[in-house]
Design an enzyme around this catalytic site. Structure first.
Site, PDB file in Angstrom:
ATOM      1  N   GLY A  91      43.981  40.145  42.428  1.00  0.00           N
ATOM      2  CA  GLY A  91      44.501  40.862  43.535  1.00  0.00           C
ATOM      3  C   GLY A  91      46.109  41.297  43.478  1.00  0.00           C
ATOM      4  O   GLY A  91      46.483  41.575  44.493  1.00  0.00           O
TER       5      GLY A  91
ATOM      6  N   GLY B  33      44.925  42.638  36.389  1.00  0.00           N
ATOM      7  CA  GLY B  33      43.584  42.923  35.740  1.00  0.00           C
ATOM      8  C   GLY B  33      43.665  44.534  36.086  1.00  0.00           C
ATOM      9  O   GLY B  33      43.986  45.411  35.203  1.00  0.00           O
ATOM     10  N   SER B  34      42.615  44.832  37.092  1.00  0.00           N
ATOM     11  CA  SER B  34      42.248  46.409  37.335  1.00  0.00           C
ATOM     12  C   SER B  34      43.490  46.947  37.851  1.00  0.00           C
ATOM     13  O   SER B  34      43.509  48.202  37.565  1.00  0.00           O
ATOM     14  CB  SER B  34      41.035  46.275  38.552  1.00  0.00           C
TER      15      SER B  34
ATOM     16  N   HIS C 142      42.046  31.359  30.045  1.00  0.00           N
ATOM     17  CA  HIS C 142      41.856  30.670  31.385  1.00  0.00           C
ATOM     18  C   HIS C 142      40.216  30.333  31.437  1.00  0.00           C
ATOM     19  O   HIS C 142      39.424  31.256  31.471  1.00  0.00           O
ATOM     20  CB  HIS C 142      42.122  31.746  32.726  1.00  0.00           C
TER      21      HIS C 142
ATOM     22  N   GLY D  64      35.565  34.785  39.549  1.00  0.00           N
ATOM     23  CA  GLY D  64      34.383  35.119  38.675  1.00  0.00           C
ATOM     24  C   GLY D  64      34.199  36.601  38.643  1.00  0.00           C
ATOM     25  O   GLY D  64      33.495  36.995  37.549  1.00  0.00           O
ATOM     26  N   PHE D  65      34.916  37.535  39.331  1.00  0.00           N
ATOM     27  CA  PHE D  65      34.818  38.914  39.165  1.00  0.00           C
ATOM     28  C   PHE D  65      36.343  39.381  39.466  1.00  0.00           C
ATOM     29  O   PHE D  65      37.095  39.084  40.320  1.00  0.00           O
ATOM     30  CB  PHE D  65      33.917  39.586  40.286  1.00  0.00           C
ATOM     31  N   GLY D  66      36.623  40.528  38.686  1.00  0.00           N
ATOM     32  CA  GLY D  66      37.583  41.209  38.886  1.00  0.00           C
ATOM     33  C   GLY D  66      37.759  42.261  40.004  1.00  0.00           C
ATOM     34  O   GLY D  66      36.561  42.423  40.746  1.00  0.00           O
ATOM     35  N   GLY D  67      38.812  42.803  40.452  1.00  0.00           N
ATOM     36  CA  GLY D  67      38.807  43.935  41.710  1.00  0.00           C
ATOM     37  C   GLY D  67      38.785  43.265  42.976  1.00  0.00           C
ATOM     38  O   GLY D  67      38.449  44.303  44.019  1.00  0.00           O
TER      39      GLY D  67
ATOM     40  N   MET E 126      37.022  29.214  32.976  1.00  0.00           N
ATOM     41  CA  MET E 126      36.367  28.914  34.163  1.00  0.00           C
ATOM     42  C   MET E 126      34.939  28.529  33.810  1.00  0.00           C
ATOM     43  O   MET E 126      34.064  29.337  33.738  1.00  0.00           O
ATOM     44  CB  MET E 126      36.164  30.306  34.904  1.00  0.00           C
TER      45      MET E 126
ATOM     46  N   HIS F 185      46.193  37.829  29.419  1.00  0.00           N
ATOM     47  CA  HIS F 185      45.247  36.795  29.917  1.00  0.00           C
ATOM     48  C   HIS F 185      43.936  37.152  29.642  1.00  0.00           C
ATOM     49  O   HIS F 185      43.545  38.259  29.928  1.00  0.00           O
ATOM     50  CB  HIS F 185      45.711  36.988  31.415  1.00  0.00           C
TER      51      HIS F 185
ATOM     52  N   ASP G 292      40.337  35.710  30.437  1.00  0.00           N
ATOM     53  CA  ASP G 292      39.360  34.833  31.577  1.00  0.00           C
ATOM     54  C   ASP G 292      37.922  34.537  30.594  1.00  0.00           C
ATOM     55  O   ASP G 292      37.209  35.493  30.254  1.00  0.00           O
ATOM     56  CB  ASP G 292      38.889  35.676  32.788  1.00  0.00           C
TER      57      ASP G 292
ATOM     58  N   MET H 217      44.373  30.869  41.973  1.00  0.00           N
ATOM     59  CA  MET H 217      43.618  31.810  42.155  1.00  0.00           C
ATOM     60  C   MET H 217      43.765  32.498  43.628  1.00  0.00           C
ATOM     61  O   MET H 217      43.624  31.531  44.572  1.00  0.00           O
ATOM     62  CB  MET H 217      42.091  31.196  41.960  1.00  0.00           C
TER      63      MET H 217
ATOM     64  N   SER I 128      45.337  40.860  32.567  1.00  0.00           N
ATOM     65  CA  SER I 128      43.882  40.422  32.048  1.00  0.00           C
ATOM     66  C   SER I 128      42.981  41.363  31.502  1.00  0.00           C
ATOM     67  O   SER I 128      42.807  42.400  31.944  1.00  0.00           O
ATOM     68  CB  SER I 128      43.426  39.909  33.666  1.00  0.00           C
TER      69      SER I 128
ATOM     70  N   MET J 140      34.482  32.933  30.988  1.00  0.00           N
ATOM     71  CA  MET J 140      33.449  32.712  32.166  1.00  0.00           C
ATOM     72  C   MET J 140      32.025  31.955  31.480  1.00  0.00           C
ATOM     73  O   MET J 140      31.646  32.790  30.752  1.00  0.00           O
ATOM     74  CB  MET J 140      33.163  33.824  33.158  1.00  0.00           C
TER      75      MET J 140
ATOM     76  N   ASP K 103      46.604  34.659  40.018  1.00  0.00           N
ATOM     77  CA  ASP K 103      45.538  35.342  39.424  1.00  0.00           C
ATOM     78  C   ASP K 103      44.660  35.828  40.424  1.00  0.00           C
ATOM     79  O   ASP K 103      44.125  35.095  41.185  1.00  0.00           O
ATOM     80  CB  ASP K 103      44.855  34.409  38.543  1.00  0.00           C
TER      81      ASP K 103
END
Length: 217
Positions: free
Chosen positions: A178, A198-199, A67, A143-146, A69, A34, A36, A138, A9, A38, A176
């Site tokens: 964690g 992602g992270s 993606h 809305g937020f990574g990590g 959102m 990927h 995102d 999901m 991501s 938003m 998608d």
């Protein structure tokens, strides 16, 4: 079991060095990139829009997995296709006319995906499963990574896989949020095909090596 698709991501990348981050993914074992999108309405965050995606597309050699959102995605899918999208996923929760949304995406020549939030039951996709190329589950609140991975995702993957098999559908299951090398084996065992990270990738010491490790789980 075949190797999973890995879709890092770009939301977790260093935006000040976006070109080099994309070029790193090009030379990695990643399958898709990927992206995102938003809007600050459907999810409580704003990421980036079409100009940034065009910049990514200019340098990317891998398919772009977009993606959305966002509210009213039908108003924007053509613009994202023109900006380089290969796969476009819309949220079940944002689409009162989901079948029409899927037809619209396919008519543009893109793979059509449906993303569902952690609280949404996979059974709600039963009537359109034959029209979906990718279901993006999901595994965190969008809305937020990590964020921390939601354990109920394993159950949802198994239920979704049963539905896909029963319908004799070729739909792929994407996870998608964690995702890491600890939960990836269980996700694949449950029936997942595509892992978004992602992270976990971009915050690692060696992102290419991390992608390689996910690919060989």
């Amino acid at each position: 079991m075949s190797k999973p698709y890995i879709a890092p991501s770009i939301l977790a990348a260093d935006f000040a060095n976006l070109q080099s981050e994309v070029e790193m993914l090009n030379s990695s074992q990643a399958d898709w990139i990927h992206i995102d999108i938003m809007d600050g309405i459907f999810v409580p965050n704003i990421s980036f829009g079409i100009p940034v995606m065009q910049a990514i597309n200019k340098h990317a050699t891998k398919p772009l997995d977009v993606h959305l959102m966002i509210e009213k995605p039908e108003n924007y899918v053509e613009a994202f296709k023109n900006a380089g999208a290969d796969i476009i996923s819309v949220h079940y929760e944002a689409c009162p006319h989901l079948h029409r949304n899927l037809q619209q995406i396919n008519a543009l020549g893109c793979k059509a995906g449906v993303a569902i939030n952690p609280h949404t039951n996979v059974q709600l996709l039963e009537d359109v499963i034959l029209n979906i190329d990718v279901v993006c589950l999901m595994s965190v609140n969008p809305g937020f990574g990590g964020q921390k991975f939601i354990e109920n995702t394993f159950y949802k993957v198994r239920k979704l896989k049963e539905m896909i098999t029963a319908a004799n559908s070729s739909t792929l299951i994407e996870i998608d949020g964690g995702v890491n090398v600890e939960n990836a084996p269980k996700l694949l065992e449950a029936g997942a095909d595509i892992l978004v990270a992602g992270s976990f990738v971009f915050n690692s010491d060696d992102p290419q090596d991390t992608i390689s490790n996910l690919k060989s789980v």
